[in-house]
Design a protein around this motif. Structure first.
Motif: not given
Ligand code: KG4
Ligand code: ZN
Length: 334
Positions: A109, A113, A135, A161, A165, A178, A182, A269, A273, A297-298
């Motif tokens: 995974h 990314h 996350g 992340g 959260d 996240g 923001q 994810g 930001n 994000t995923d």
């Molecule tokens: O990569 P992802 O979609 O899933 C994982 O592989 O974990 O990341 C999700 C994480 C969550 O903790 C979410 O709160 C964070 O990314 N996230 C952000 C933003 N958009 C998503 N954190 C800060 N600012 C953002 N705009």
């Protein structure tokens, strides 16, 4: 070569079709956010059940929309992630590969990314420094090429992340935190609270976010006791966001400087930001690459593209893979 990408590691069921000549052909995603929201975080059992419900219809949709009969390769996320959720993607990918008699590639995974910026017209050239922030992970990786990864730093406790959260939860904001932090930060003063920038002066490139999270928790507790929390939520969010982003940028610039990188890739994810994207671009003299927001994000486009890069070098998988824990360096070619 047509690659079907499948992503089911957490709370998004995603499918994509990628052609190594034409690029991305289609991608669809079903998010489970509303199913998990009442619980304030992802419930693994609910995640697996919803992947089972959604995955096959999404595959049919992507294949039909592209008028594709069968792919040459199926690339699926084999880990790290929630084991039940991974097993849904893994089992279906391997079953379809058997039916279609095509090659099947298990994808890490975080490599997805890491390679997500390769979906963009302006692609980074190797070598580069990757900041992978999601996350579950906060990683700094020395990337010399596909399958040539050296971990420079990771988190000693919470992933970034996860910290976003948890702070969101303290402020009564919904999951995922996240984007909520923001949004709320726009109305707050980022200088209102002086939260710590953990590890900035320490040697090496590891992160630690539990001290920052505790500092926010103590500030929230005091405001609650004084009955002032409602007026200060935006200031807390903005001050936390600034401290978290300063920490990420400080460690990343140190790693880039000390290892002579002139390109940085930011993905995962938290890579969505806006403050992280803008401030890093401003403070780094070299080039900074990001995937577009929806591929931070995923998603399955990043899994398909990672599968495409892997396909030329990896044999078809000989067993069904699903690994909850999986160090990135395990997938190196040498
Ligand atoms: O990569 P992802 O979609 O899933 C994982 O592989 O974990 O990341 C999700 C994480 C969550 O903790 C979410 O709160 C964070 O990314 N996230 C952000 C933003 N958009 C998503 N954190 C800060 N600012 C953002 N705009
Ligand atoms: Zn992810």
């Amino acid at each position: 070569m047509l690659i079907l990408g499948i992503e089911t590691s957490c709370d998004e069921t995603a499918v994509a079709l990628y052609d190594d000549d034409e690029g991305l052909i289609g991608h669809v995603l079903n998010t489970q956010i509303s199913l998990h929201a009442p619980y304030g975080g992802v419930v693994p059992e609910i995640a697996s059940r919803d992947h089972i419900r959604c995955l096959l219809p999404l595959i049919k949709r992507v294949m039909n929309e592209a008028n594709a009969v069968k792919p040459d390769i199926i690339a699926y996320t084999a880990g790290p992630g929630l084991i039940g959720a991974l097993m849904v993607g893994s089992a279906l990918a391997n079953s379809l590969a058997l039916a279609w008699q095509c090659k099947v590639i298990p994808v890490h995974h975080m490599e997805g990314h890491l390679l997500a910026p390769m979906l963009e017209p302006k692609k980074p050239e190797y070598p580069f420094l990757a900041l992978l922030v999601s996350g579950g992970h906060s990683l700094l990786v020395d990337v010399q090429g596909v399958g040539e990864y050296k971990l420079l730093g990771s988190t000693l406790d919470d992933a970034i992340g996860e910290a976003f959260d948890k702070v969101a939860k303290l402020l009564g904001l919904p999951y995922p935190g996240g984007p909520e932090i923001q949004k709320l930060s726009e109305q707050g003063n980022q200088e209102a609270f002086s939260f710590p920038r953990p590890m900035l002066k320490k040697p090496g490139y590891d992160f630690s976010f539990s001290g920052l999270k505790t500092a926010v928790m103590l500030a929230v507790k005091e405001l609650e006791e004084n009955g002032k929390i409602n007026h200060k939520k935006a200031d807390i969010a903005a001050s936390f966001q600034k401290a978290a982003i300063d920490t990420l940028i400080g460690r990343t610039l140190k790693a880039a400087r000390e290892n002579n990188f002139d390109s940085i890739v930011v993905s995962g994810g938290v890579g969505a930001n806006i403050m992280l994207r803008e401030n890093l671009k401003e403070s780094f003299e070299g080039k900074v690459f990001y995937p577009r927001f929806e591929f931070c994000t995923d998603n399955a486009a990043m899994i398909a593209v990672a599968g495409a890069y892997r396909a030329s070098q990896a044999a078809s998988a000989s067993k069904i893979e699903a690994r909850a824990r999986w160090p990135l360096e395990d997938i190196n070619y040498q």
